[in-house]
Design a protein around this motif. Structure first.
Motif, PDB file in Angstrom:
ATOM      1  N   SER A 222      49.718  18.103  15.241  1.00 16.48           N
ATOM      2  CA  SER A 222      50.318  17.413  14.224  1.00 16.48           C
ATOM      3  C   SER A 222      51.264  16.263  14.664  1.00 16.48           C
ATOM      4  N   GLU A 223      51.857  16.223  15.749  1.00 20.81           N
ATOM      5  CA  GLU A 223      52.770  15.397  16.272  1.00 20.81           C
ATOM      6  C   GLU A 223      52.138  14.103  16.819  1.00 20.81           C
ATOM      7  N   LEU A 224      50.538  14.306  16.985  1.00 19.83           N
ATOM      8  CA  LEU A 224      50.134  13.136  17.646  1.00 19.83           C
ATOM      9  C   LEU A 224      49.046  12.254  16.936  1.00 19.83           C
ATOM     10  N   TYR A 225      49.095  12.687  15.555  1.00 18.55           N
ATOM     11  CA  TYR A 225      48.114  11.928  14.717  1.00 18.55           C
ATOM     12  C   TYR A 225      47.751  10.495  14.667  1.00 18.55           C
ATOM     13  N   ARG A 226      49.223   9.817  14.971  1.00 16.56           N
ATOM     14  CA  ARG A 226      49.142   8.274  14.883  1.00 16.56           C
ATOM     15  C   ARG A 226      48.860   7.782  16.485  1.00 16.56           C
ATOM     16  N   GLY A 227      48.752   8.698  17.527  1.00 16.04           N
ATOM     17  CA  GLY A 227      48.504   8.080  18.523  1.00 16.04           C
ATOM     18  C   GLY A 227      49.490   8.541  19.569  1.00 16.04           C
ATOM     19  N   PHE A 228      49.340   8.295  21.042  1.00 19.89           N
ATOM     20  CA  PHE A 228      50.339   8.883  21.923  1.00 19.89           C
ATOM     21  C   PHE A 228      50.242   7.906  23.107  1.00 19.89           C
ATOM     22  N   ASN A 229      51.139   8.111  24.008  1.00 20.59           N
ATOM     23  CA  ASN A 229      51.154   7.705  25.543  1.00 20.59           C
ATOM     24  C   ASN A 229      50.740   8.743  26.448  1.00 20.59           C
ATOM     25  N   ALA A 230      50.014   8.321  27.279  1.00 18.22           N
ATOM     26  CA  ALA A 230      49.278   9.460  28.227  1.00 18.22           C
ATOM     27  C   ALA A 230      49.928   9.366  29.639  1.00 18.22           C
ATOM     28  N   LEU A 231      50.156  10.635  30.093  1.00 17.06           N
ATOM     29  CA  LEU A 231      51.060  10.501  31.577  1.00 17.06           C
ATOM     30  C   LEU A 231      50.010  11.331  32.120  1.00 17.06           C
ATOM     31  N   GLY A 232      49.290  11.002  33.330  1.00 14.64           N
ATOM     32  CA  GLY A 232      48.496  11.804  34.035  1.00 14.64           C
ATOM     33  C   GLY A 232      48.878  12.084  35.674  1.00 14.64           C
ATOM     34  N   PHE A 233      48.876  13.289  36.066  1.00 13.91           N
ATOM     35  CA  PHE A 233      48.770  13.437  37.480  1.00 13.91           C
ATOM     36  C   PHE A 233      47.712  13.821  38.251  1.00 13.91           C
ATOM     37  N   SER A 234      47.272  13.245  39.274  1.00 14.56           N
ATOM     38  CA  SER A 234      46.163  13.309  40.145  1.00 14.56           C
ATOM     39  C   SER A 234      44.987  13.680  39.304  1.00 14.56           C
ATOM     40  N   GLN A 235      44.110  14.917  39.385  1.00 12.75           N
ATOM     41  CA  GLN A 235      43.094  14.914  38.512  1.00 12.75           C
ATOM     42  C   GLN A 235      43.233  14.737  37.063  1.00 12.75           C
ATOM     43  N   GLY A 236      44.312  15.194  36.418  1.00 17.26           N
ATOM     44  CA  GLY A 236      44.668  15.028  35.305  1.00 17.26           C
ATOM     45  C   GLY A 236      44.208  13.725  34.594  1.00 17.26           C
ATOM     46  N   ASN A 237      44.378  12.564  35.457  1.00 17.06           N
ATOM     47  CA  ASN A 237      44.094  11.283  34.995  1.00 17.06           C
ATOM     48  C   ASN A 237      42.673  11.110  34.769  1.00 17.06           C
ATOM     49  N   THR A 238      41.738  12.015  35.371  1.00 23.86           N
ATOM     50  CA  THR A 238      40.508  11.837  35.285  1.00 23.86           C
ATOM     51  C   THR A 238      40.154  12.705  33.832  1.00 23.86           C
TER      52      THR A 238
ATOM     53  N   ASN B  87      47.769   4.641  23.460  1.00 22.72           N
ATOM     54  CA  ASN B  87      48.392   3.474  23.595  1.00 22.72           C
ATOM     55  C   ASN B  87      48.626   2.957  24.896  1.00 22.72           C
ATOM     56  N   THR B  88      49.381   3.542  25.849  1.00 28.80           N
ATOM     57  CA  THR B  88      49.743   3.399  27.288  1.00 28.80           C
ATOM     58  C   THR B  88      49.242   4.422  27.951  1.00 28.80           C
ATOM     59  N   PHE B  89      48.435   3.973  29.259  1.00 27.54           N
ATOM     60  CA  PHE B  89      47.695   5.233  30.053  1.00 27.54           C
ATOM     61  C   PHE B  89      48.539   5.051  31.299  1.00 27.54           C
ATOM     62  N   LEU B  90      49.486   5.975  31.739  1.00 25.56           N
ATOM     63  CA  LEU B  90      50.040   5.608  33.202  1.00 25.56           C
ATOM     64  C   LEU B  90      49.496   6.812  33.976  1.00 25.56           C
ATOM     65  N   SER B  91      48.759   6.438  35.160  1.00 21.78           N
ATOM     66  CA  SER B  91      48.196   7.214  35.937  1.00 21.78           C
ATOM     67  C   SER B  91      48.796   7.317  37.381  1.00 21.78           C
ATOM     68  N   ILE B  92      49.392   8.433  37.475  1.00 19.44           N
ATOM     69  CA  ILE B  92      49.866   8.609  38.920  1.00 19.44           C
ATOM     70  C   ILE B  92      49.052   9.458  39.960  1.00 19.44           C
TER      71      ILE B  92
ATOM     72  N   GLN C 251      46.480  -0.636  25.300  1.00 18.36           N
ATOM     73  CA  GLN C 251      47.542  -1.714  25.153  1.00 18.36           C
ATOM     74  C   GLN C 251      48.122  -1.851  26.567  1.00 18.36           C
ATOM     75  N   LYS C 252      48.195  -0.784  27.387  1.00 22.78           N
ATOM     76  CA  LYS C 252      48.718  -0.875  28.884  1.00 22.78           C
ATOM     77  C   LYS C 252      47.992   0.056  29.829  1.00 22.78           C
ATOM     78  N   LEU C 253      47.561  -0.513  30.881  1.00 31.01           N
ATOM     79  CA  LEU C 253      47.020   0.684  32.033  1.00 31.01           C
ATOM     80  C   LEU C 253      47.749   0.650  33.046  1.00 31.01           C
ATOM     81  N   VAL C 254      48.645   1.421  33.686  1.00 30.44           N
ATOM     82  CA  VAL C 254      49.516   1.606  34.683  1.00 30.44           C
ATOM     83  C   VAL C 254      49.044   2.294  35.958  1.00 30.44           C
ATOM     84  N   LEU C 255      48.601   1.829  37.177  1.00 25.45           N
ATOM     85  CA  LEU C 255      48.136   2.461  38.040  1.00 25.45           C
ATOM     86  C   LEU C 255      49.010   2.714  39.309  1.00 25.45           C
TER      87      LEU C 255
END
Length: 355
Positions: free
Chosen positions: A143-159, A174-179, A267-271
């Motif tokens: 329920s904390e995520l219903y308005r959307g969220f920023n995503a942070l992935g590591f390795s395969q988690g980004n896929t 909103n923003t996808f930060l791929s490490i 809104q933003k893609l960070v690679l």
């Protein structure tokens, strides 16, 4: 122990699948017989994130002025890892002053957390499509995520995150930060975090049966984003995941406009790419570059690639809107400083507000 048994069960299936082939190298079977279960040890996996000192900040509930963060771990790791993902979760909550959810991928679709053994093994043996579907179930139930969220992935988690954006994106990212993400796939089986003997066995079996065989595609997640640039016909015909989210399957009805529009809505893609990555081949996949079509040696940058020029899935649209930022880190896969992560989270997540 259940994780160890599951690994051997899968390997057993691979061996049975090729055992009736007279050309099968007997050394594969001999190697499996010699393997001891104690070799299946992930505790010293160099590609699992470790924090030397646990953070103490507790989880927070979001207010109307904050956008929560969702983290997705890489293969061999697990969302409730007390030595890595949990202290990182708490650190991010403190930096961004927001709620952070570290996703676990359980085998039972109705179970959304508390499944560390499942979560760890599913990074290998659950197909990418099923991982994406389970990720969607988890975030939609929070329920904390219903308005959307920023995503942070590591390795395969980004896929996994990328697949979620293309296929679902509800609630939206909103923003996808791929490490160090395997975003454009791999052209070689990723370095295995198991012991070398078992990795050699697994690699030999895959080589014998074929990476694009239905059995391998149905049982090994990494096969679902194996993009053989020198054999695109087989890849596009038989790979179960990556060619579809890439919108690279030709013919009527195969192009999915939703996949593209969802990705363009970021809104933003960070690679972030690891300069000396020995896990992802080629490492340029982490910046949406790859091998040039038809080659396993000649590299092409993102902006020179056909998936960018023809805007297969929205990458060019994002770039032209100045929504893509590029970074690199010295050293190997998932080796970066806490200070670097702190800077990125503060820059891209701490100031983001929900719509």
């Amino acid at each position: 122990m259940s994780f160890l048994l599951s690994c051997f069960a899968i390997l057993g299936h691979f061996v049975v699948a090729i055992a009736h082939d007279d050309s099968c190298d007997a050394s594969l079977l001999q190697l499996q017989e010699k393997l001891d279960r104690s070799q299946l040890n992930f505790s010293d996996n160099p590609y699992i994130l470790h924090f030397r000192k646990a953070e103490t900040a507790g989880q927070k509930k979001t207010s109307q002025a904050e956008l929560p963060i969702v983290m997705m771990h890489g293969m061999g790791d697990y969302g409730s890892n007390p030595a890595g993902m949990v202290p990182m979760q708490n650190m991010l909550a403190g930096i961004a002053n927001t709620y952070v959810h570290s996703v676990e991928l359980c085998s039972n679709p109705d179970q959304l957390s508390h499944c560390s053994d499942d979560d760890q093994q599913n990074g290998f043996f659950m197909t990418m499509e099923k991982q994406v579907d389970q990720f969607a179930r988890v975030v939609r139930a929070d329920s904390e995520l219903y308005r959307g969220f920023n995503a942070l992935g590591f390795s395969q988690g980004n896929t996994v995150i990328r697949g979620y954006i293309h296929k679902y994106n509800d609630p939206p990212v909103n923003t996808f930060l791929s490490i160090h993400g395997v975003l454009m796939g791999v052209n070689g089986v990723p370095d295995c975090p198991l012991t070398s003997g078992l990795c050699r066995l697994l690699t030999s079996i895959i080589s014998h049966v074929g990476i694009y065989s239905s059995f391998v595609q149905d049982h090994l997640a990494q096969a679902n984003y194996f993009r053989d640039a020198a054999n695109l016909k087989a890849y596009r015909a038989s790979c179960h995941f990556l060619p579809f989210i890439n919108n690279e399957i030709q013919g009527p009805g195969n192009q999915n406009s939703v996949h593209k529009s969802n990705f363009e809505s970021l809104q933003k893609l960070v690679l972030v790419m690891a300069q000396n990555d020995s896990m992802v081949h080629p490492k340029e996949s982490e910046h949406f570059g790859y091998f040039k079509d038809g080659s396993r040696t000649e590299l092409v940058t993102m902006r020179d690639a056909p998936w960018y020029k023809d805007d297969w899935f929205g990458l060019k649209s994002l770039d032209e809107a100045k929504k893509i930022d590029f970074y690199s880190t010295p050293g190997d896969h998932l080796r970066f400083s806490k200070e670097f992560l702190h800077e990125l989270v503060a820059r891209y997540f701490a100031s983001n507000k929900p719509p």
